[in-house]
Motif scaffolding. Structure first.
Motif, PDB file in Angstrom:
ATOM      1  N   GLY A   1     -23.412 -40.881 -16.600  1.00  0.00           N
ATOM      2  CA  GLY A   1     -23.954 -41.217 -15.289  1.00  0.00           C
ATOM      3  C   GLY A   1     -25.250 -41.984 -15.386  1.00  0.00           C
ATOM      4  N   TYR A   2     -25.720 -42.474 -14.242  1.00  0.00           N
ATOM      5  CA  TYR A   2     -27.002 -43.191 -14.209  1.00  0.00           C
ATOM      6  C   TYR A   2     -27.633 -43.061 -12.830  1.00  0.00           C
ATOM      7  N   ASP A   3     -28.872 -43.568 -12.755  1.00  0.00           N
ATOM      8  CA  ASP A   3     -29.656 -43.503 -11.529  1.00  0.00           C
ATOM      9  C   ASP A   3     -29.338 -44.710 -10.647  1.00  0.00           C
ATOM     10  N   ASP A   9     -27.217 -40.026  -8.041  1.00  0.00           N
ATOM     11  CA  ASP A   9     -26.344 -39.938  -9.215  1.00  0.00           C
ATOM     12  C   ASP A   9     -25.043 -40.713  -9.042  1.00  0.00           C
ATOM     13  N   VAL A  60     -19.663 -39.056  -7.136  1.00  0.00           N
ATOM     14  CA  VAL A  60     -19.407 -37.820  -7.884  1.00  0.00           C
ATOM     15  C   VAL A  60     -18.023 -37.228  -7.593  1.00  0.00           C
TER      16      VAL A  60
END
Ligand code: ADP
Ligand code: MN
Ligand code: MN
Ligand code: MN
Length: 336
Positions: free
Chosen positions: A36-38, A51, A79
């Motif tokens: 995952g990343y910002d 997220d 998500v």
């Protein structure tokens, strides 16, 4: 032992999406799983729901690190594992699911311009001045005509070592401008390979401290713009001529050119002027050998009465997933 996976994805930069990446260290035998990343730092999510999930979709040997290291192309997901709005690969997937049985093939000609990172002036232009007019530079040879070949050769080595379907390279009409081609490859595959090839191109730029630009019209005035000519065929087009003409007609049908141009990159009006081997953005035409048409039928294709067509309109800064998805949908439904 450990190895490294470079996770690569497409961000939400406006108006033109860019490539991003980060490194994951994996244990020997461990698969590159979901990460995952910002998304609030890539214009893809608000800070309080930042997220974004990285879903690995294809992997390639990492030609820069070598060894067991890999590059991992990813889709960006919420998500709940549905695609986020900028995830254009999901559109290409949908088009291929629908019309993949017609076996669409693409060859993308990615043009780009090398720039001095400080002055932003094209590589090969004299400092704060202009070179002689266009003419000798296209496929040129020699120090007076060529700038940046070392970078181009390194990029090509890396594309081959990564297993990309790179099919050629050439120096372009404007000094400092180059091209590489990816294909033939399928609707989703060509986008994966082109985005990875762009990633490798920017990385090669780091090695030489040269900026790589996919701006569609980096120099205003009497200098060629940068495009991403899109060569396309289906199995039927590769077998006879009638589907070639049917495909061209479908591309020119009422409302279709405008819909395609929306997905063909930023600055279309600046590049598709009717000069410099383009058709005007507000006109549609197709023709054999015609580099002033929207769509060119190569002479060899007319000769052989089968083959492919070249859509000359997509900009260098277009998203290959969008372009390939549009062509697959339009021509796939016309030939179905
Ligand atoms: P140009 O003459 O316009 O400069 P290029 O040689 O640069 O053309 O690029 C042509 C591209 O078309 C290549 O990537 C090639 O792999 C691809 N191509 C060849 N045959 C087909 C086909 N039948 N369908 C789709 N793409 C094809
Ligand atoms: Mn070409
Ligand atoms: Mn070209
Ligand atoms: Mn071309």
């Amino acid at each position: 032992m450990v190895y490294r996976a470079e996770y690569i994805w497409i961000d939400g930069t406006e108006p033109t999406k860019e490539v991003r990446s980060k490194t994951k260290i994996l244990q020997d035998g461990e698969e590159p799983g979901i990460w995952g990343y910002d998304g609030s730092s890539t214009n893809q999510a608000p800070g309080d729901k930042s997220d974004i999930v990285l879903k690995p979709v294809s992997t390639f040997p990492d030609p820069i690190r070598g060894g067991d290291n890999i590059l991992v192309m990813c889709e960006s997901m919420f998500v709940d594992m549905t695609p986020i709005p900028t995830n254009t690969r999901s559109l290409a997937r949908a088009a291929e699911d629908k019309y993949g049985d017609q076996e669409p093939w693409f060859g993308l000609e990615q043009e780009y311009t090398l720039l001095d990172p400080e002055t932003k002036w094209p590589y090969g232009f004299p400092p704060a001045g202009y070179p002689g007019p266009q003419g000798p530079y296209y496929c040129g040879v020699g120090a007076l005509r060529i700038a940046g070949r070392d970078l181009v050769e390194l990029h090509t080595d890396w594309c081959i070592a990564a297993g990309l379907k790179i099919s050629g390279t050439n120096a372009e009409v404007m000094p400092g401008q180059w091209e590489f081609q990816i294909g033939p490859a399928g609707t989703v595959e060509v986008g994966d390979h082109l985005w990875i090839a762009r990633y490798l191109l920017y990385r090669a730029g780091e090695e030489f401290n040269i900026e790589v630009s996919i701006d569609a019209k980096p120099m205003k005035g009497d200098w060629n713009g940068a495009g991403m000519h899109t060569n396309f065929s289906t199995k039927a087009m590769r077998e006879s001529y009638e589907p070639i003409i049917a495909a061209c007609e479908a591309m020119g049908a009422e409302g279709v050119p405008a819909k395609h141009l929306e997905g063909y990159g930023i600055g279309i009006e600046e590049r598709l002027t009717g000069d410099h081997e383009t058709q005007r953005f507000d006109q549609f035409s197709y023709g054999v050998s015609d580099r002033g048409a929207s769509i060119r039928i190569p002479w060899q294709v007319e000769q052989d009465q089968k083959g492919y067509i070249e859509d000359r309109r997509p900009n260098a800064n277009a998203d290959p997933y969008v372009v390939a998805g549009l062509l697959t949908d339009t021509i796939g439904s016309a030939l179905a």
